[in-house]
Design an enzyme around this catalytic site. Sequence first.
Site, PDB file in Angstrom:
ATOM      1  N   ASP A 186       6.252 -18.150  36.441  1.00 20.83           N
ATOM      2  CA  ASP A 186       6.114 -17.017  35.196  1.00 20.83           C
ATOM      3  C   ASP A 186       6.017 -17.922  33.944  1.00 20.83           C
ATOM      4  O   ASP A 186       5.590 -18.566  33.334  1.00 20.83           O
ATOM      5  CB  ASP A 186       7.770 -17.473  35.533  1.00 20.83           C
ATOM      6  CG  ASP A 186       8.445 -18.639  35.554  1.00 20.83           C
ATOM      7  OD1 ASP A 186       7.446 -19.252  35.621  1.00 20.83           O
ATOM      8  OD2 ASP A 186       9.279 -18.627  35.022  1.00 20.83           O
ATOM      9  N   HIS A 496       0.895 -16.691  43.085  1.00 26.36           N
ATOM     10  CA  HIS A 496       1.576 -15.993  42.054  1.00 26.36           C
ATOM     11  C   HIS A 496       1.565 -16.100  40.769  1.00 26.36           C
ATOM     12  O   HIS A 496       1.687 -17.108  40.314  1.00 26.36           O
ATOM     13  CB  HIS A 496       3.146 -15.765  43.042  1.00 26.36           C
ATOM     14  CG  HIS A 496       3.917 -15.561  42.260  1.00 26.36           C
ATOM     15  ND1 HIS A 496       4.490 -14.204  42.385  1.00 26.36           N
ATOM     16  CD2 HIS A 496       5.086 -16.020  40.888  1.00 26.36           C
ATOM     17  CE1 HIS A 496       5.659 -13.953  41.600  1.00 26.36           C
ATOM     18  NE2 HIS A 496       6.112 -14.421  41.597  1.00 26.36           N
ATOM     19  N   ASP A 542      -1.964 -16.386  51.600  1.00 21.89           N
ATOM     20  CA  ASP A 542      -2.629 -16.168  49.993  1.00 21.89           C
ATOM     21  C   ASP A 542      -2.385 -14.841  49.550  1.00 21.89           C
ATOM     22  O   ASP A 542      -3.448 -13.891  49.759  1.00 21.89           O
ATOM     23  CB  ASP A 542      -4.142 -16.406  50.202  1.00 21.89           C
ATOM     24  CG  ASP A 542      -5.459 -15.942  48.728  1.00 21.89           C
ATOM     25  OD1 ASP A 542      -4.608 -16.167  47.828  1.00 21.89           O
ATOM     26  OD2 ASP A 542      -6.231 -16.032  48.998  1.00 21.89           O
ATOM     27  N   GLU A 551       2.539 -19.561  44.477  1.00 23.26           N
ATOM     28  CA  GLU A 551       2.736 -19.950  43.079  1.00 23.26           C
ATOM     29  C   GLU A 551       1.847 -21.539  42.755  1.00 23.26           C
ATOM     30  O   GLU A 551       1.761 -21.863  43.739  1.00 23.26           O
ATOM     31  CB  GLU A 551       4.459 -19.981  42.677  1.00 23.26           C
ATOM     32  CG  GLU A 551       4.441 -19.695  41.200  1.00 23.26           C
ATOM     33  CD  GLU A 551       5.784 -19.432  40.803  1.00 23.26           C
ATOM     34  OE1 GLU A 551       6.488 -19.330  41.396  1.00 23.26           O
ATOM     35  OE2 GLU A 551       5.819 -19.279  38.935  1.00 23.26           O
TER      36      GLU A 551
END
Length: 572
Positions: A186, A496, A542, A551
């Site tokens: 993020d 991620h 994965d 992530e």
Amino acid sequence: MSRLIGVYGILVLLFTFGCKEEAPPNDGTFSNQIRLNQIGYYPGATKKAVVITESEISNFRIIESNSGETVFSGEISGPFIWELAGEQVRIADFSELTNEGSYQLYIEELGYSFPFEVKDHVLLPVFHGSIKALYYQRAGMALKEKYASKWKRALGHPDDSVIFHTSSGKKTGFLKSPKGWYDAGDYNKYVVNASFPLGQYFLLEEQYPKCVTDGDLNIPESGNDISDYLDELKYEMDWVLTMQDEDGGLFHKLTTKNFEGMVMPHEAINQRYIVGKGTAASLDFAGAAAQAARVFMPYDSIYAKRCLQAAKKAYSWSVENPEVEFVNPEDISTGQYGDTDFDDEFFWARTQLYVTTTDNTYLDKLNKEEIDFTYSAGDGWTKFMRFMGIFSLLENKSLIPDELYNSLREGLLHTADDLAAKSKTNDYFQCVDDFQWGSNSDVLNTAMIIAQAYRLEKKPEYLDAVRQAADYVLGTNAVGYSFVTGFGDNPPMFIHHRQSAADGIVDPVPGLLSGGPNYDRQDMSDGVIYPENVAPMKSWTDHEDSYASNEICLNWNSPLTYILGFLEQESK
Ligand code: 9MR
Ligand code: 9MR
């Protein structure tokens, strides 16, 4: 009878030394049933491959990649049942292979393993890669092709006038809060998880000064006569400093209200806010900033003093406000980095402030009689803070009373002995048996504890255990992946990570550590699929959607860098 023995003897001899004409065909495919460190091993290291098969196999060979010659052969031991991995395994031990070279392990029934090398400095490229990864995480800067090659990208998140959310205690105004690294997959920036990784990064610099030099990483600051490592760390430190309020307290995070979509930084343009203010962020910052003062002093004394002043102010604020917990406000759903117990944070801040200033008021306030040395996987950064404090005190023997030093040493060695003993027999030769969110960082954090023991007592079993933790994240694990993007022949391709998902480039941004197996699999509720009845150590996929297992994150890359740097330095 004697004739039989004779024939057998010749066969054994032939097998043991191999012969060129017997070299099996190498069609370029690799068996994922042979798990080993896909980067390689230091010549003197213990070298073990884990072999997954139900059949009765007994022998393996090591083939030199260029010549195709068998250079070593041995017997496979086992089978063993490994419950955490849910599988039956056999072990091929090739520790005696010490000659430098490029090799593959070969088993007739299974074929060739992934290639690996044996040589000095074998982990240097992945060590550097793990730090360069931070450059790719930089907010507020365009990444130029010269430094970022195909991962060049436009500037995102300048953060030059960020709105205060009411949870920050401010009703109006903006904060200029540029730079820093994105936390993870993020794009938000969290004070707790900027400070804790900085602490782990600074420790490496303090223990092995100049283990990275100017120019090693090809970043914009390369060539300024300061280690590229410190330049990179300063980019994050500069940001955290902006998050300090006038009264000394630290805002908790700089974030959008909800996570952005899987888009590039410059396309992630939702409003960002300065959210919360609390004890954890303030104390974590105090510790990291006090340590920064020591690390930057030789290069930039003005900056070092500024960091120390800021650390003291944040600590004073925390003493006045010792129990301000952070909980996400109703309209904010991004990472919480919450904590309810601040003892470890106080311990960490006081140790760092004491070592930097030698002011006894910090030392006097340490709960010296109650220092807890137990390691529990899944506690993550919240409890590891305490260990980080212990490490710094142990490094500074001359600054602390003998009695305290002796008890810290004894406590740490005791924990390290237990962990190192466990790594000898535990599944995949690592010390964790509870696989939670970010488990790869737990494996590496336990290795950090053992690494400190090695600094105290140069016992080979400590070094072995640390090396085996590196083997684990680089391929000797229950899924047979090297968990570091861009390194090894079977690395994650679908982390991620918003940038990697959105940039249209096949290869993900390199040098990033996948979180690893997580038995809780929280992302199943978002449709992520794991095999039915999957074993704890195999709870990883994965897949780009798997935020709970695949992530990447700052506080996972930081112990990776520490361990790789430690091994590079200690294997000299
Ligand atoms: O993408 C988010 C990731 O960066 C976070 O670490 C993770 C846990 O907080 O959450 C991810 O976002 C998911 C959200 O929590 C639930 N809906 C799906 C989101 C993933 O796209
Ligand atoms: O590492 C964190 C893990 O321990 C928590 O269970 C999880 C859910 O709150 O959040 C993890 O941290 C994420 C953070 O909240 C947002 N950025 C990405 C982090 C790694 O997934």
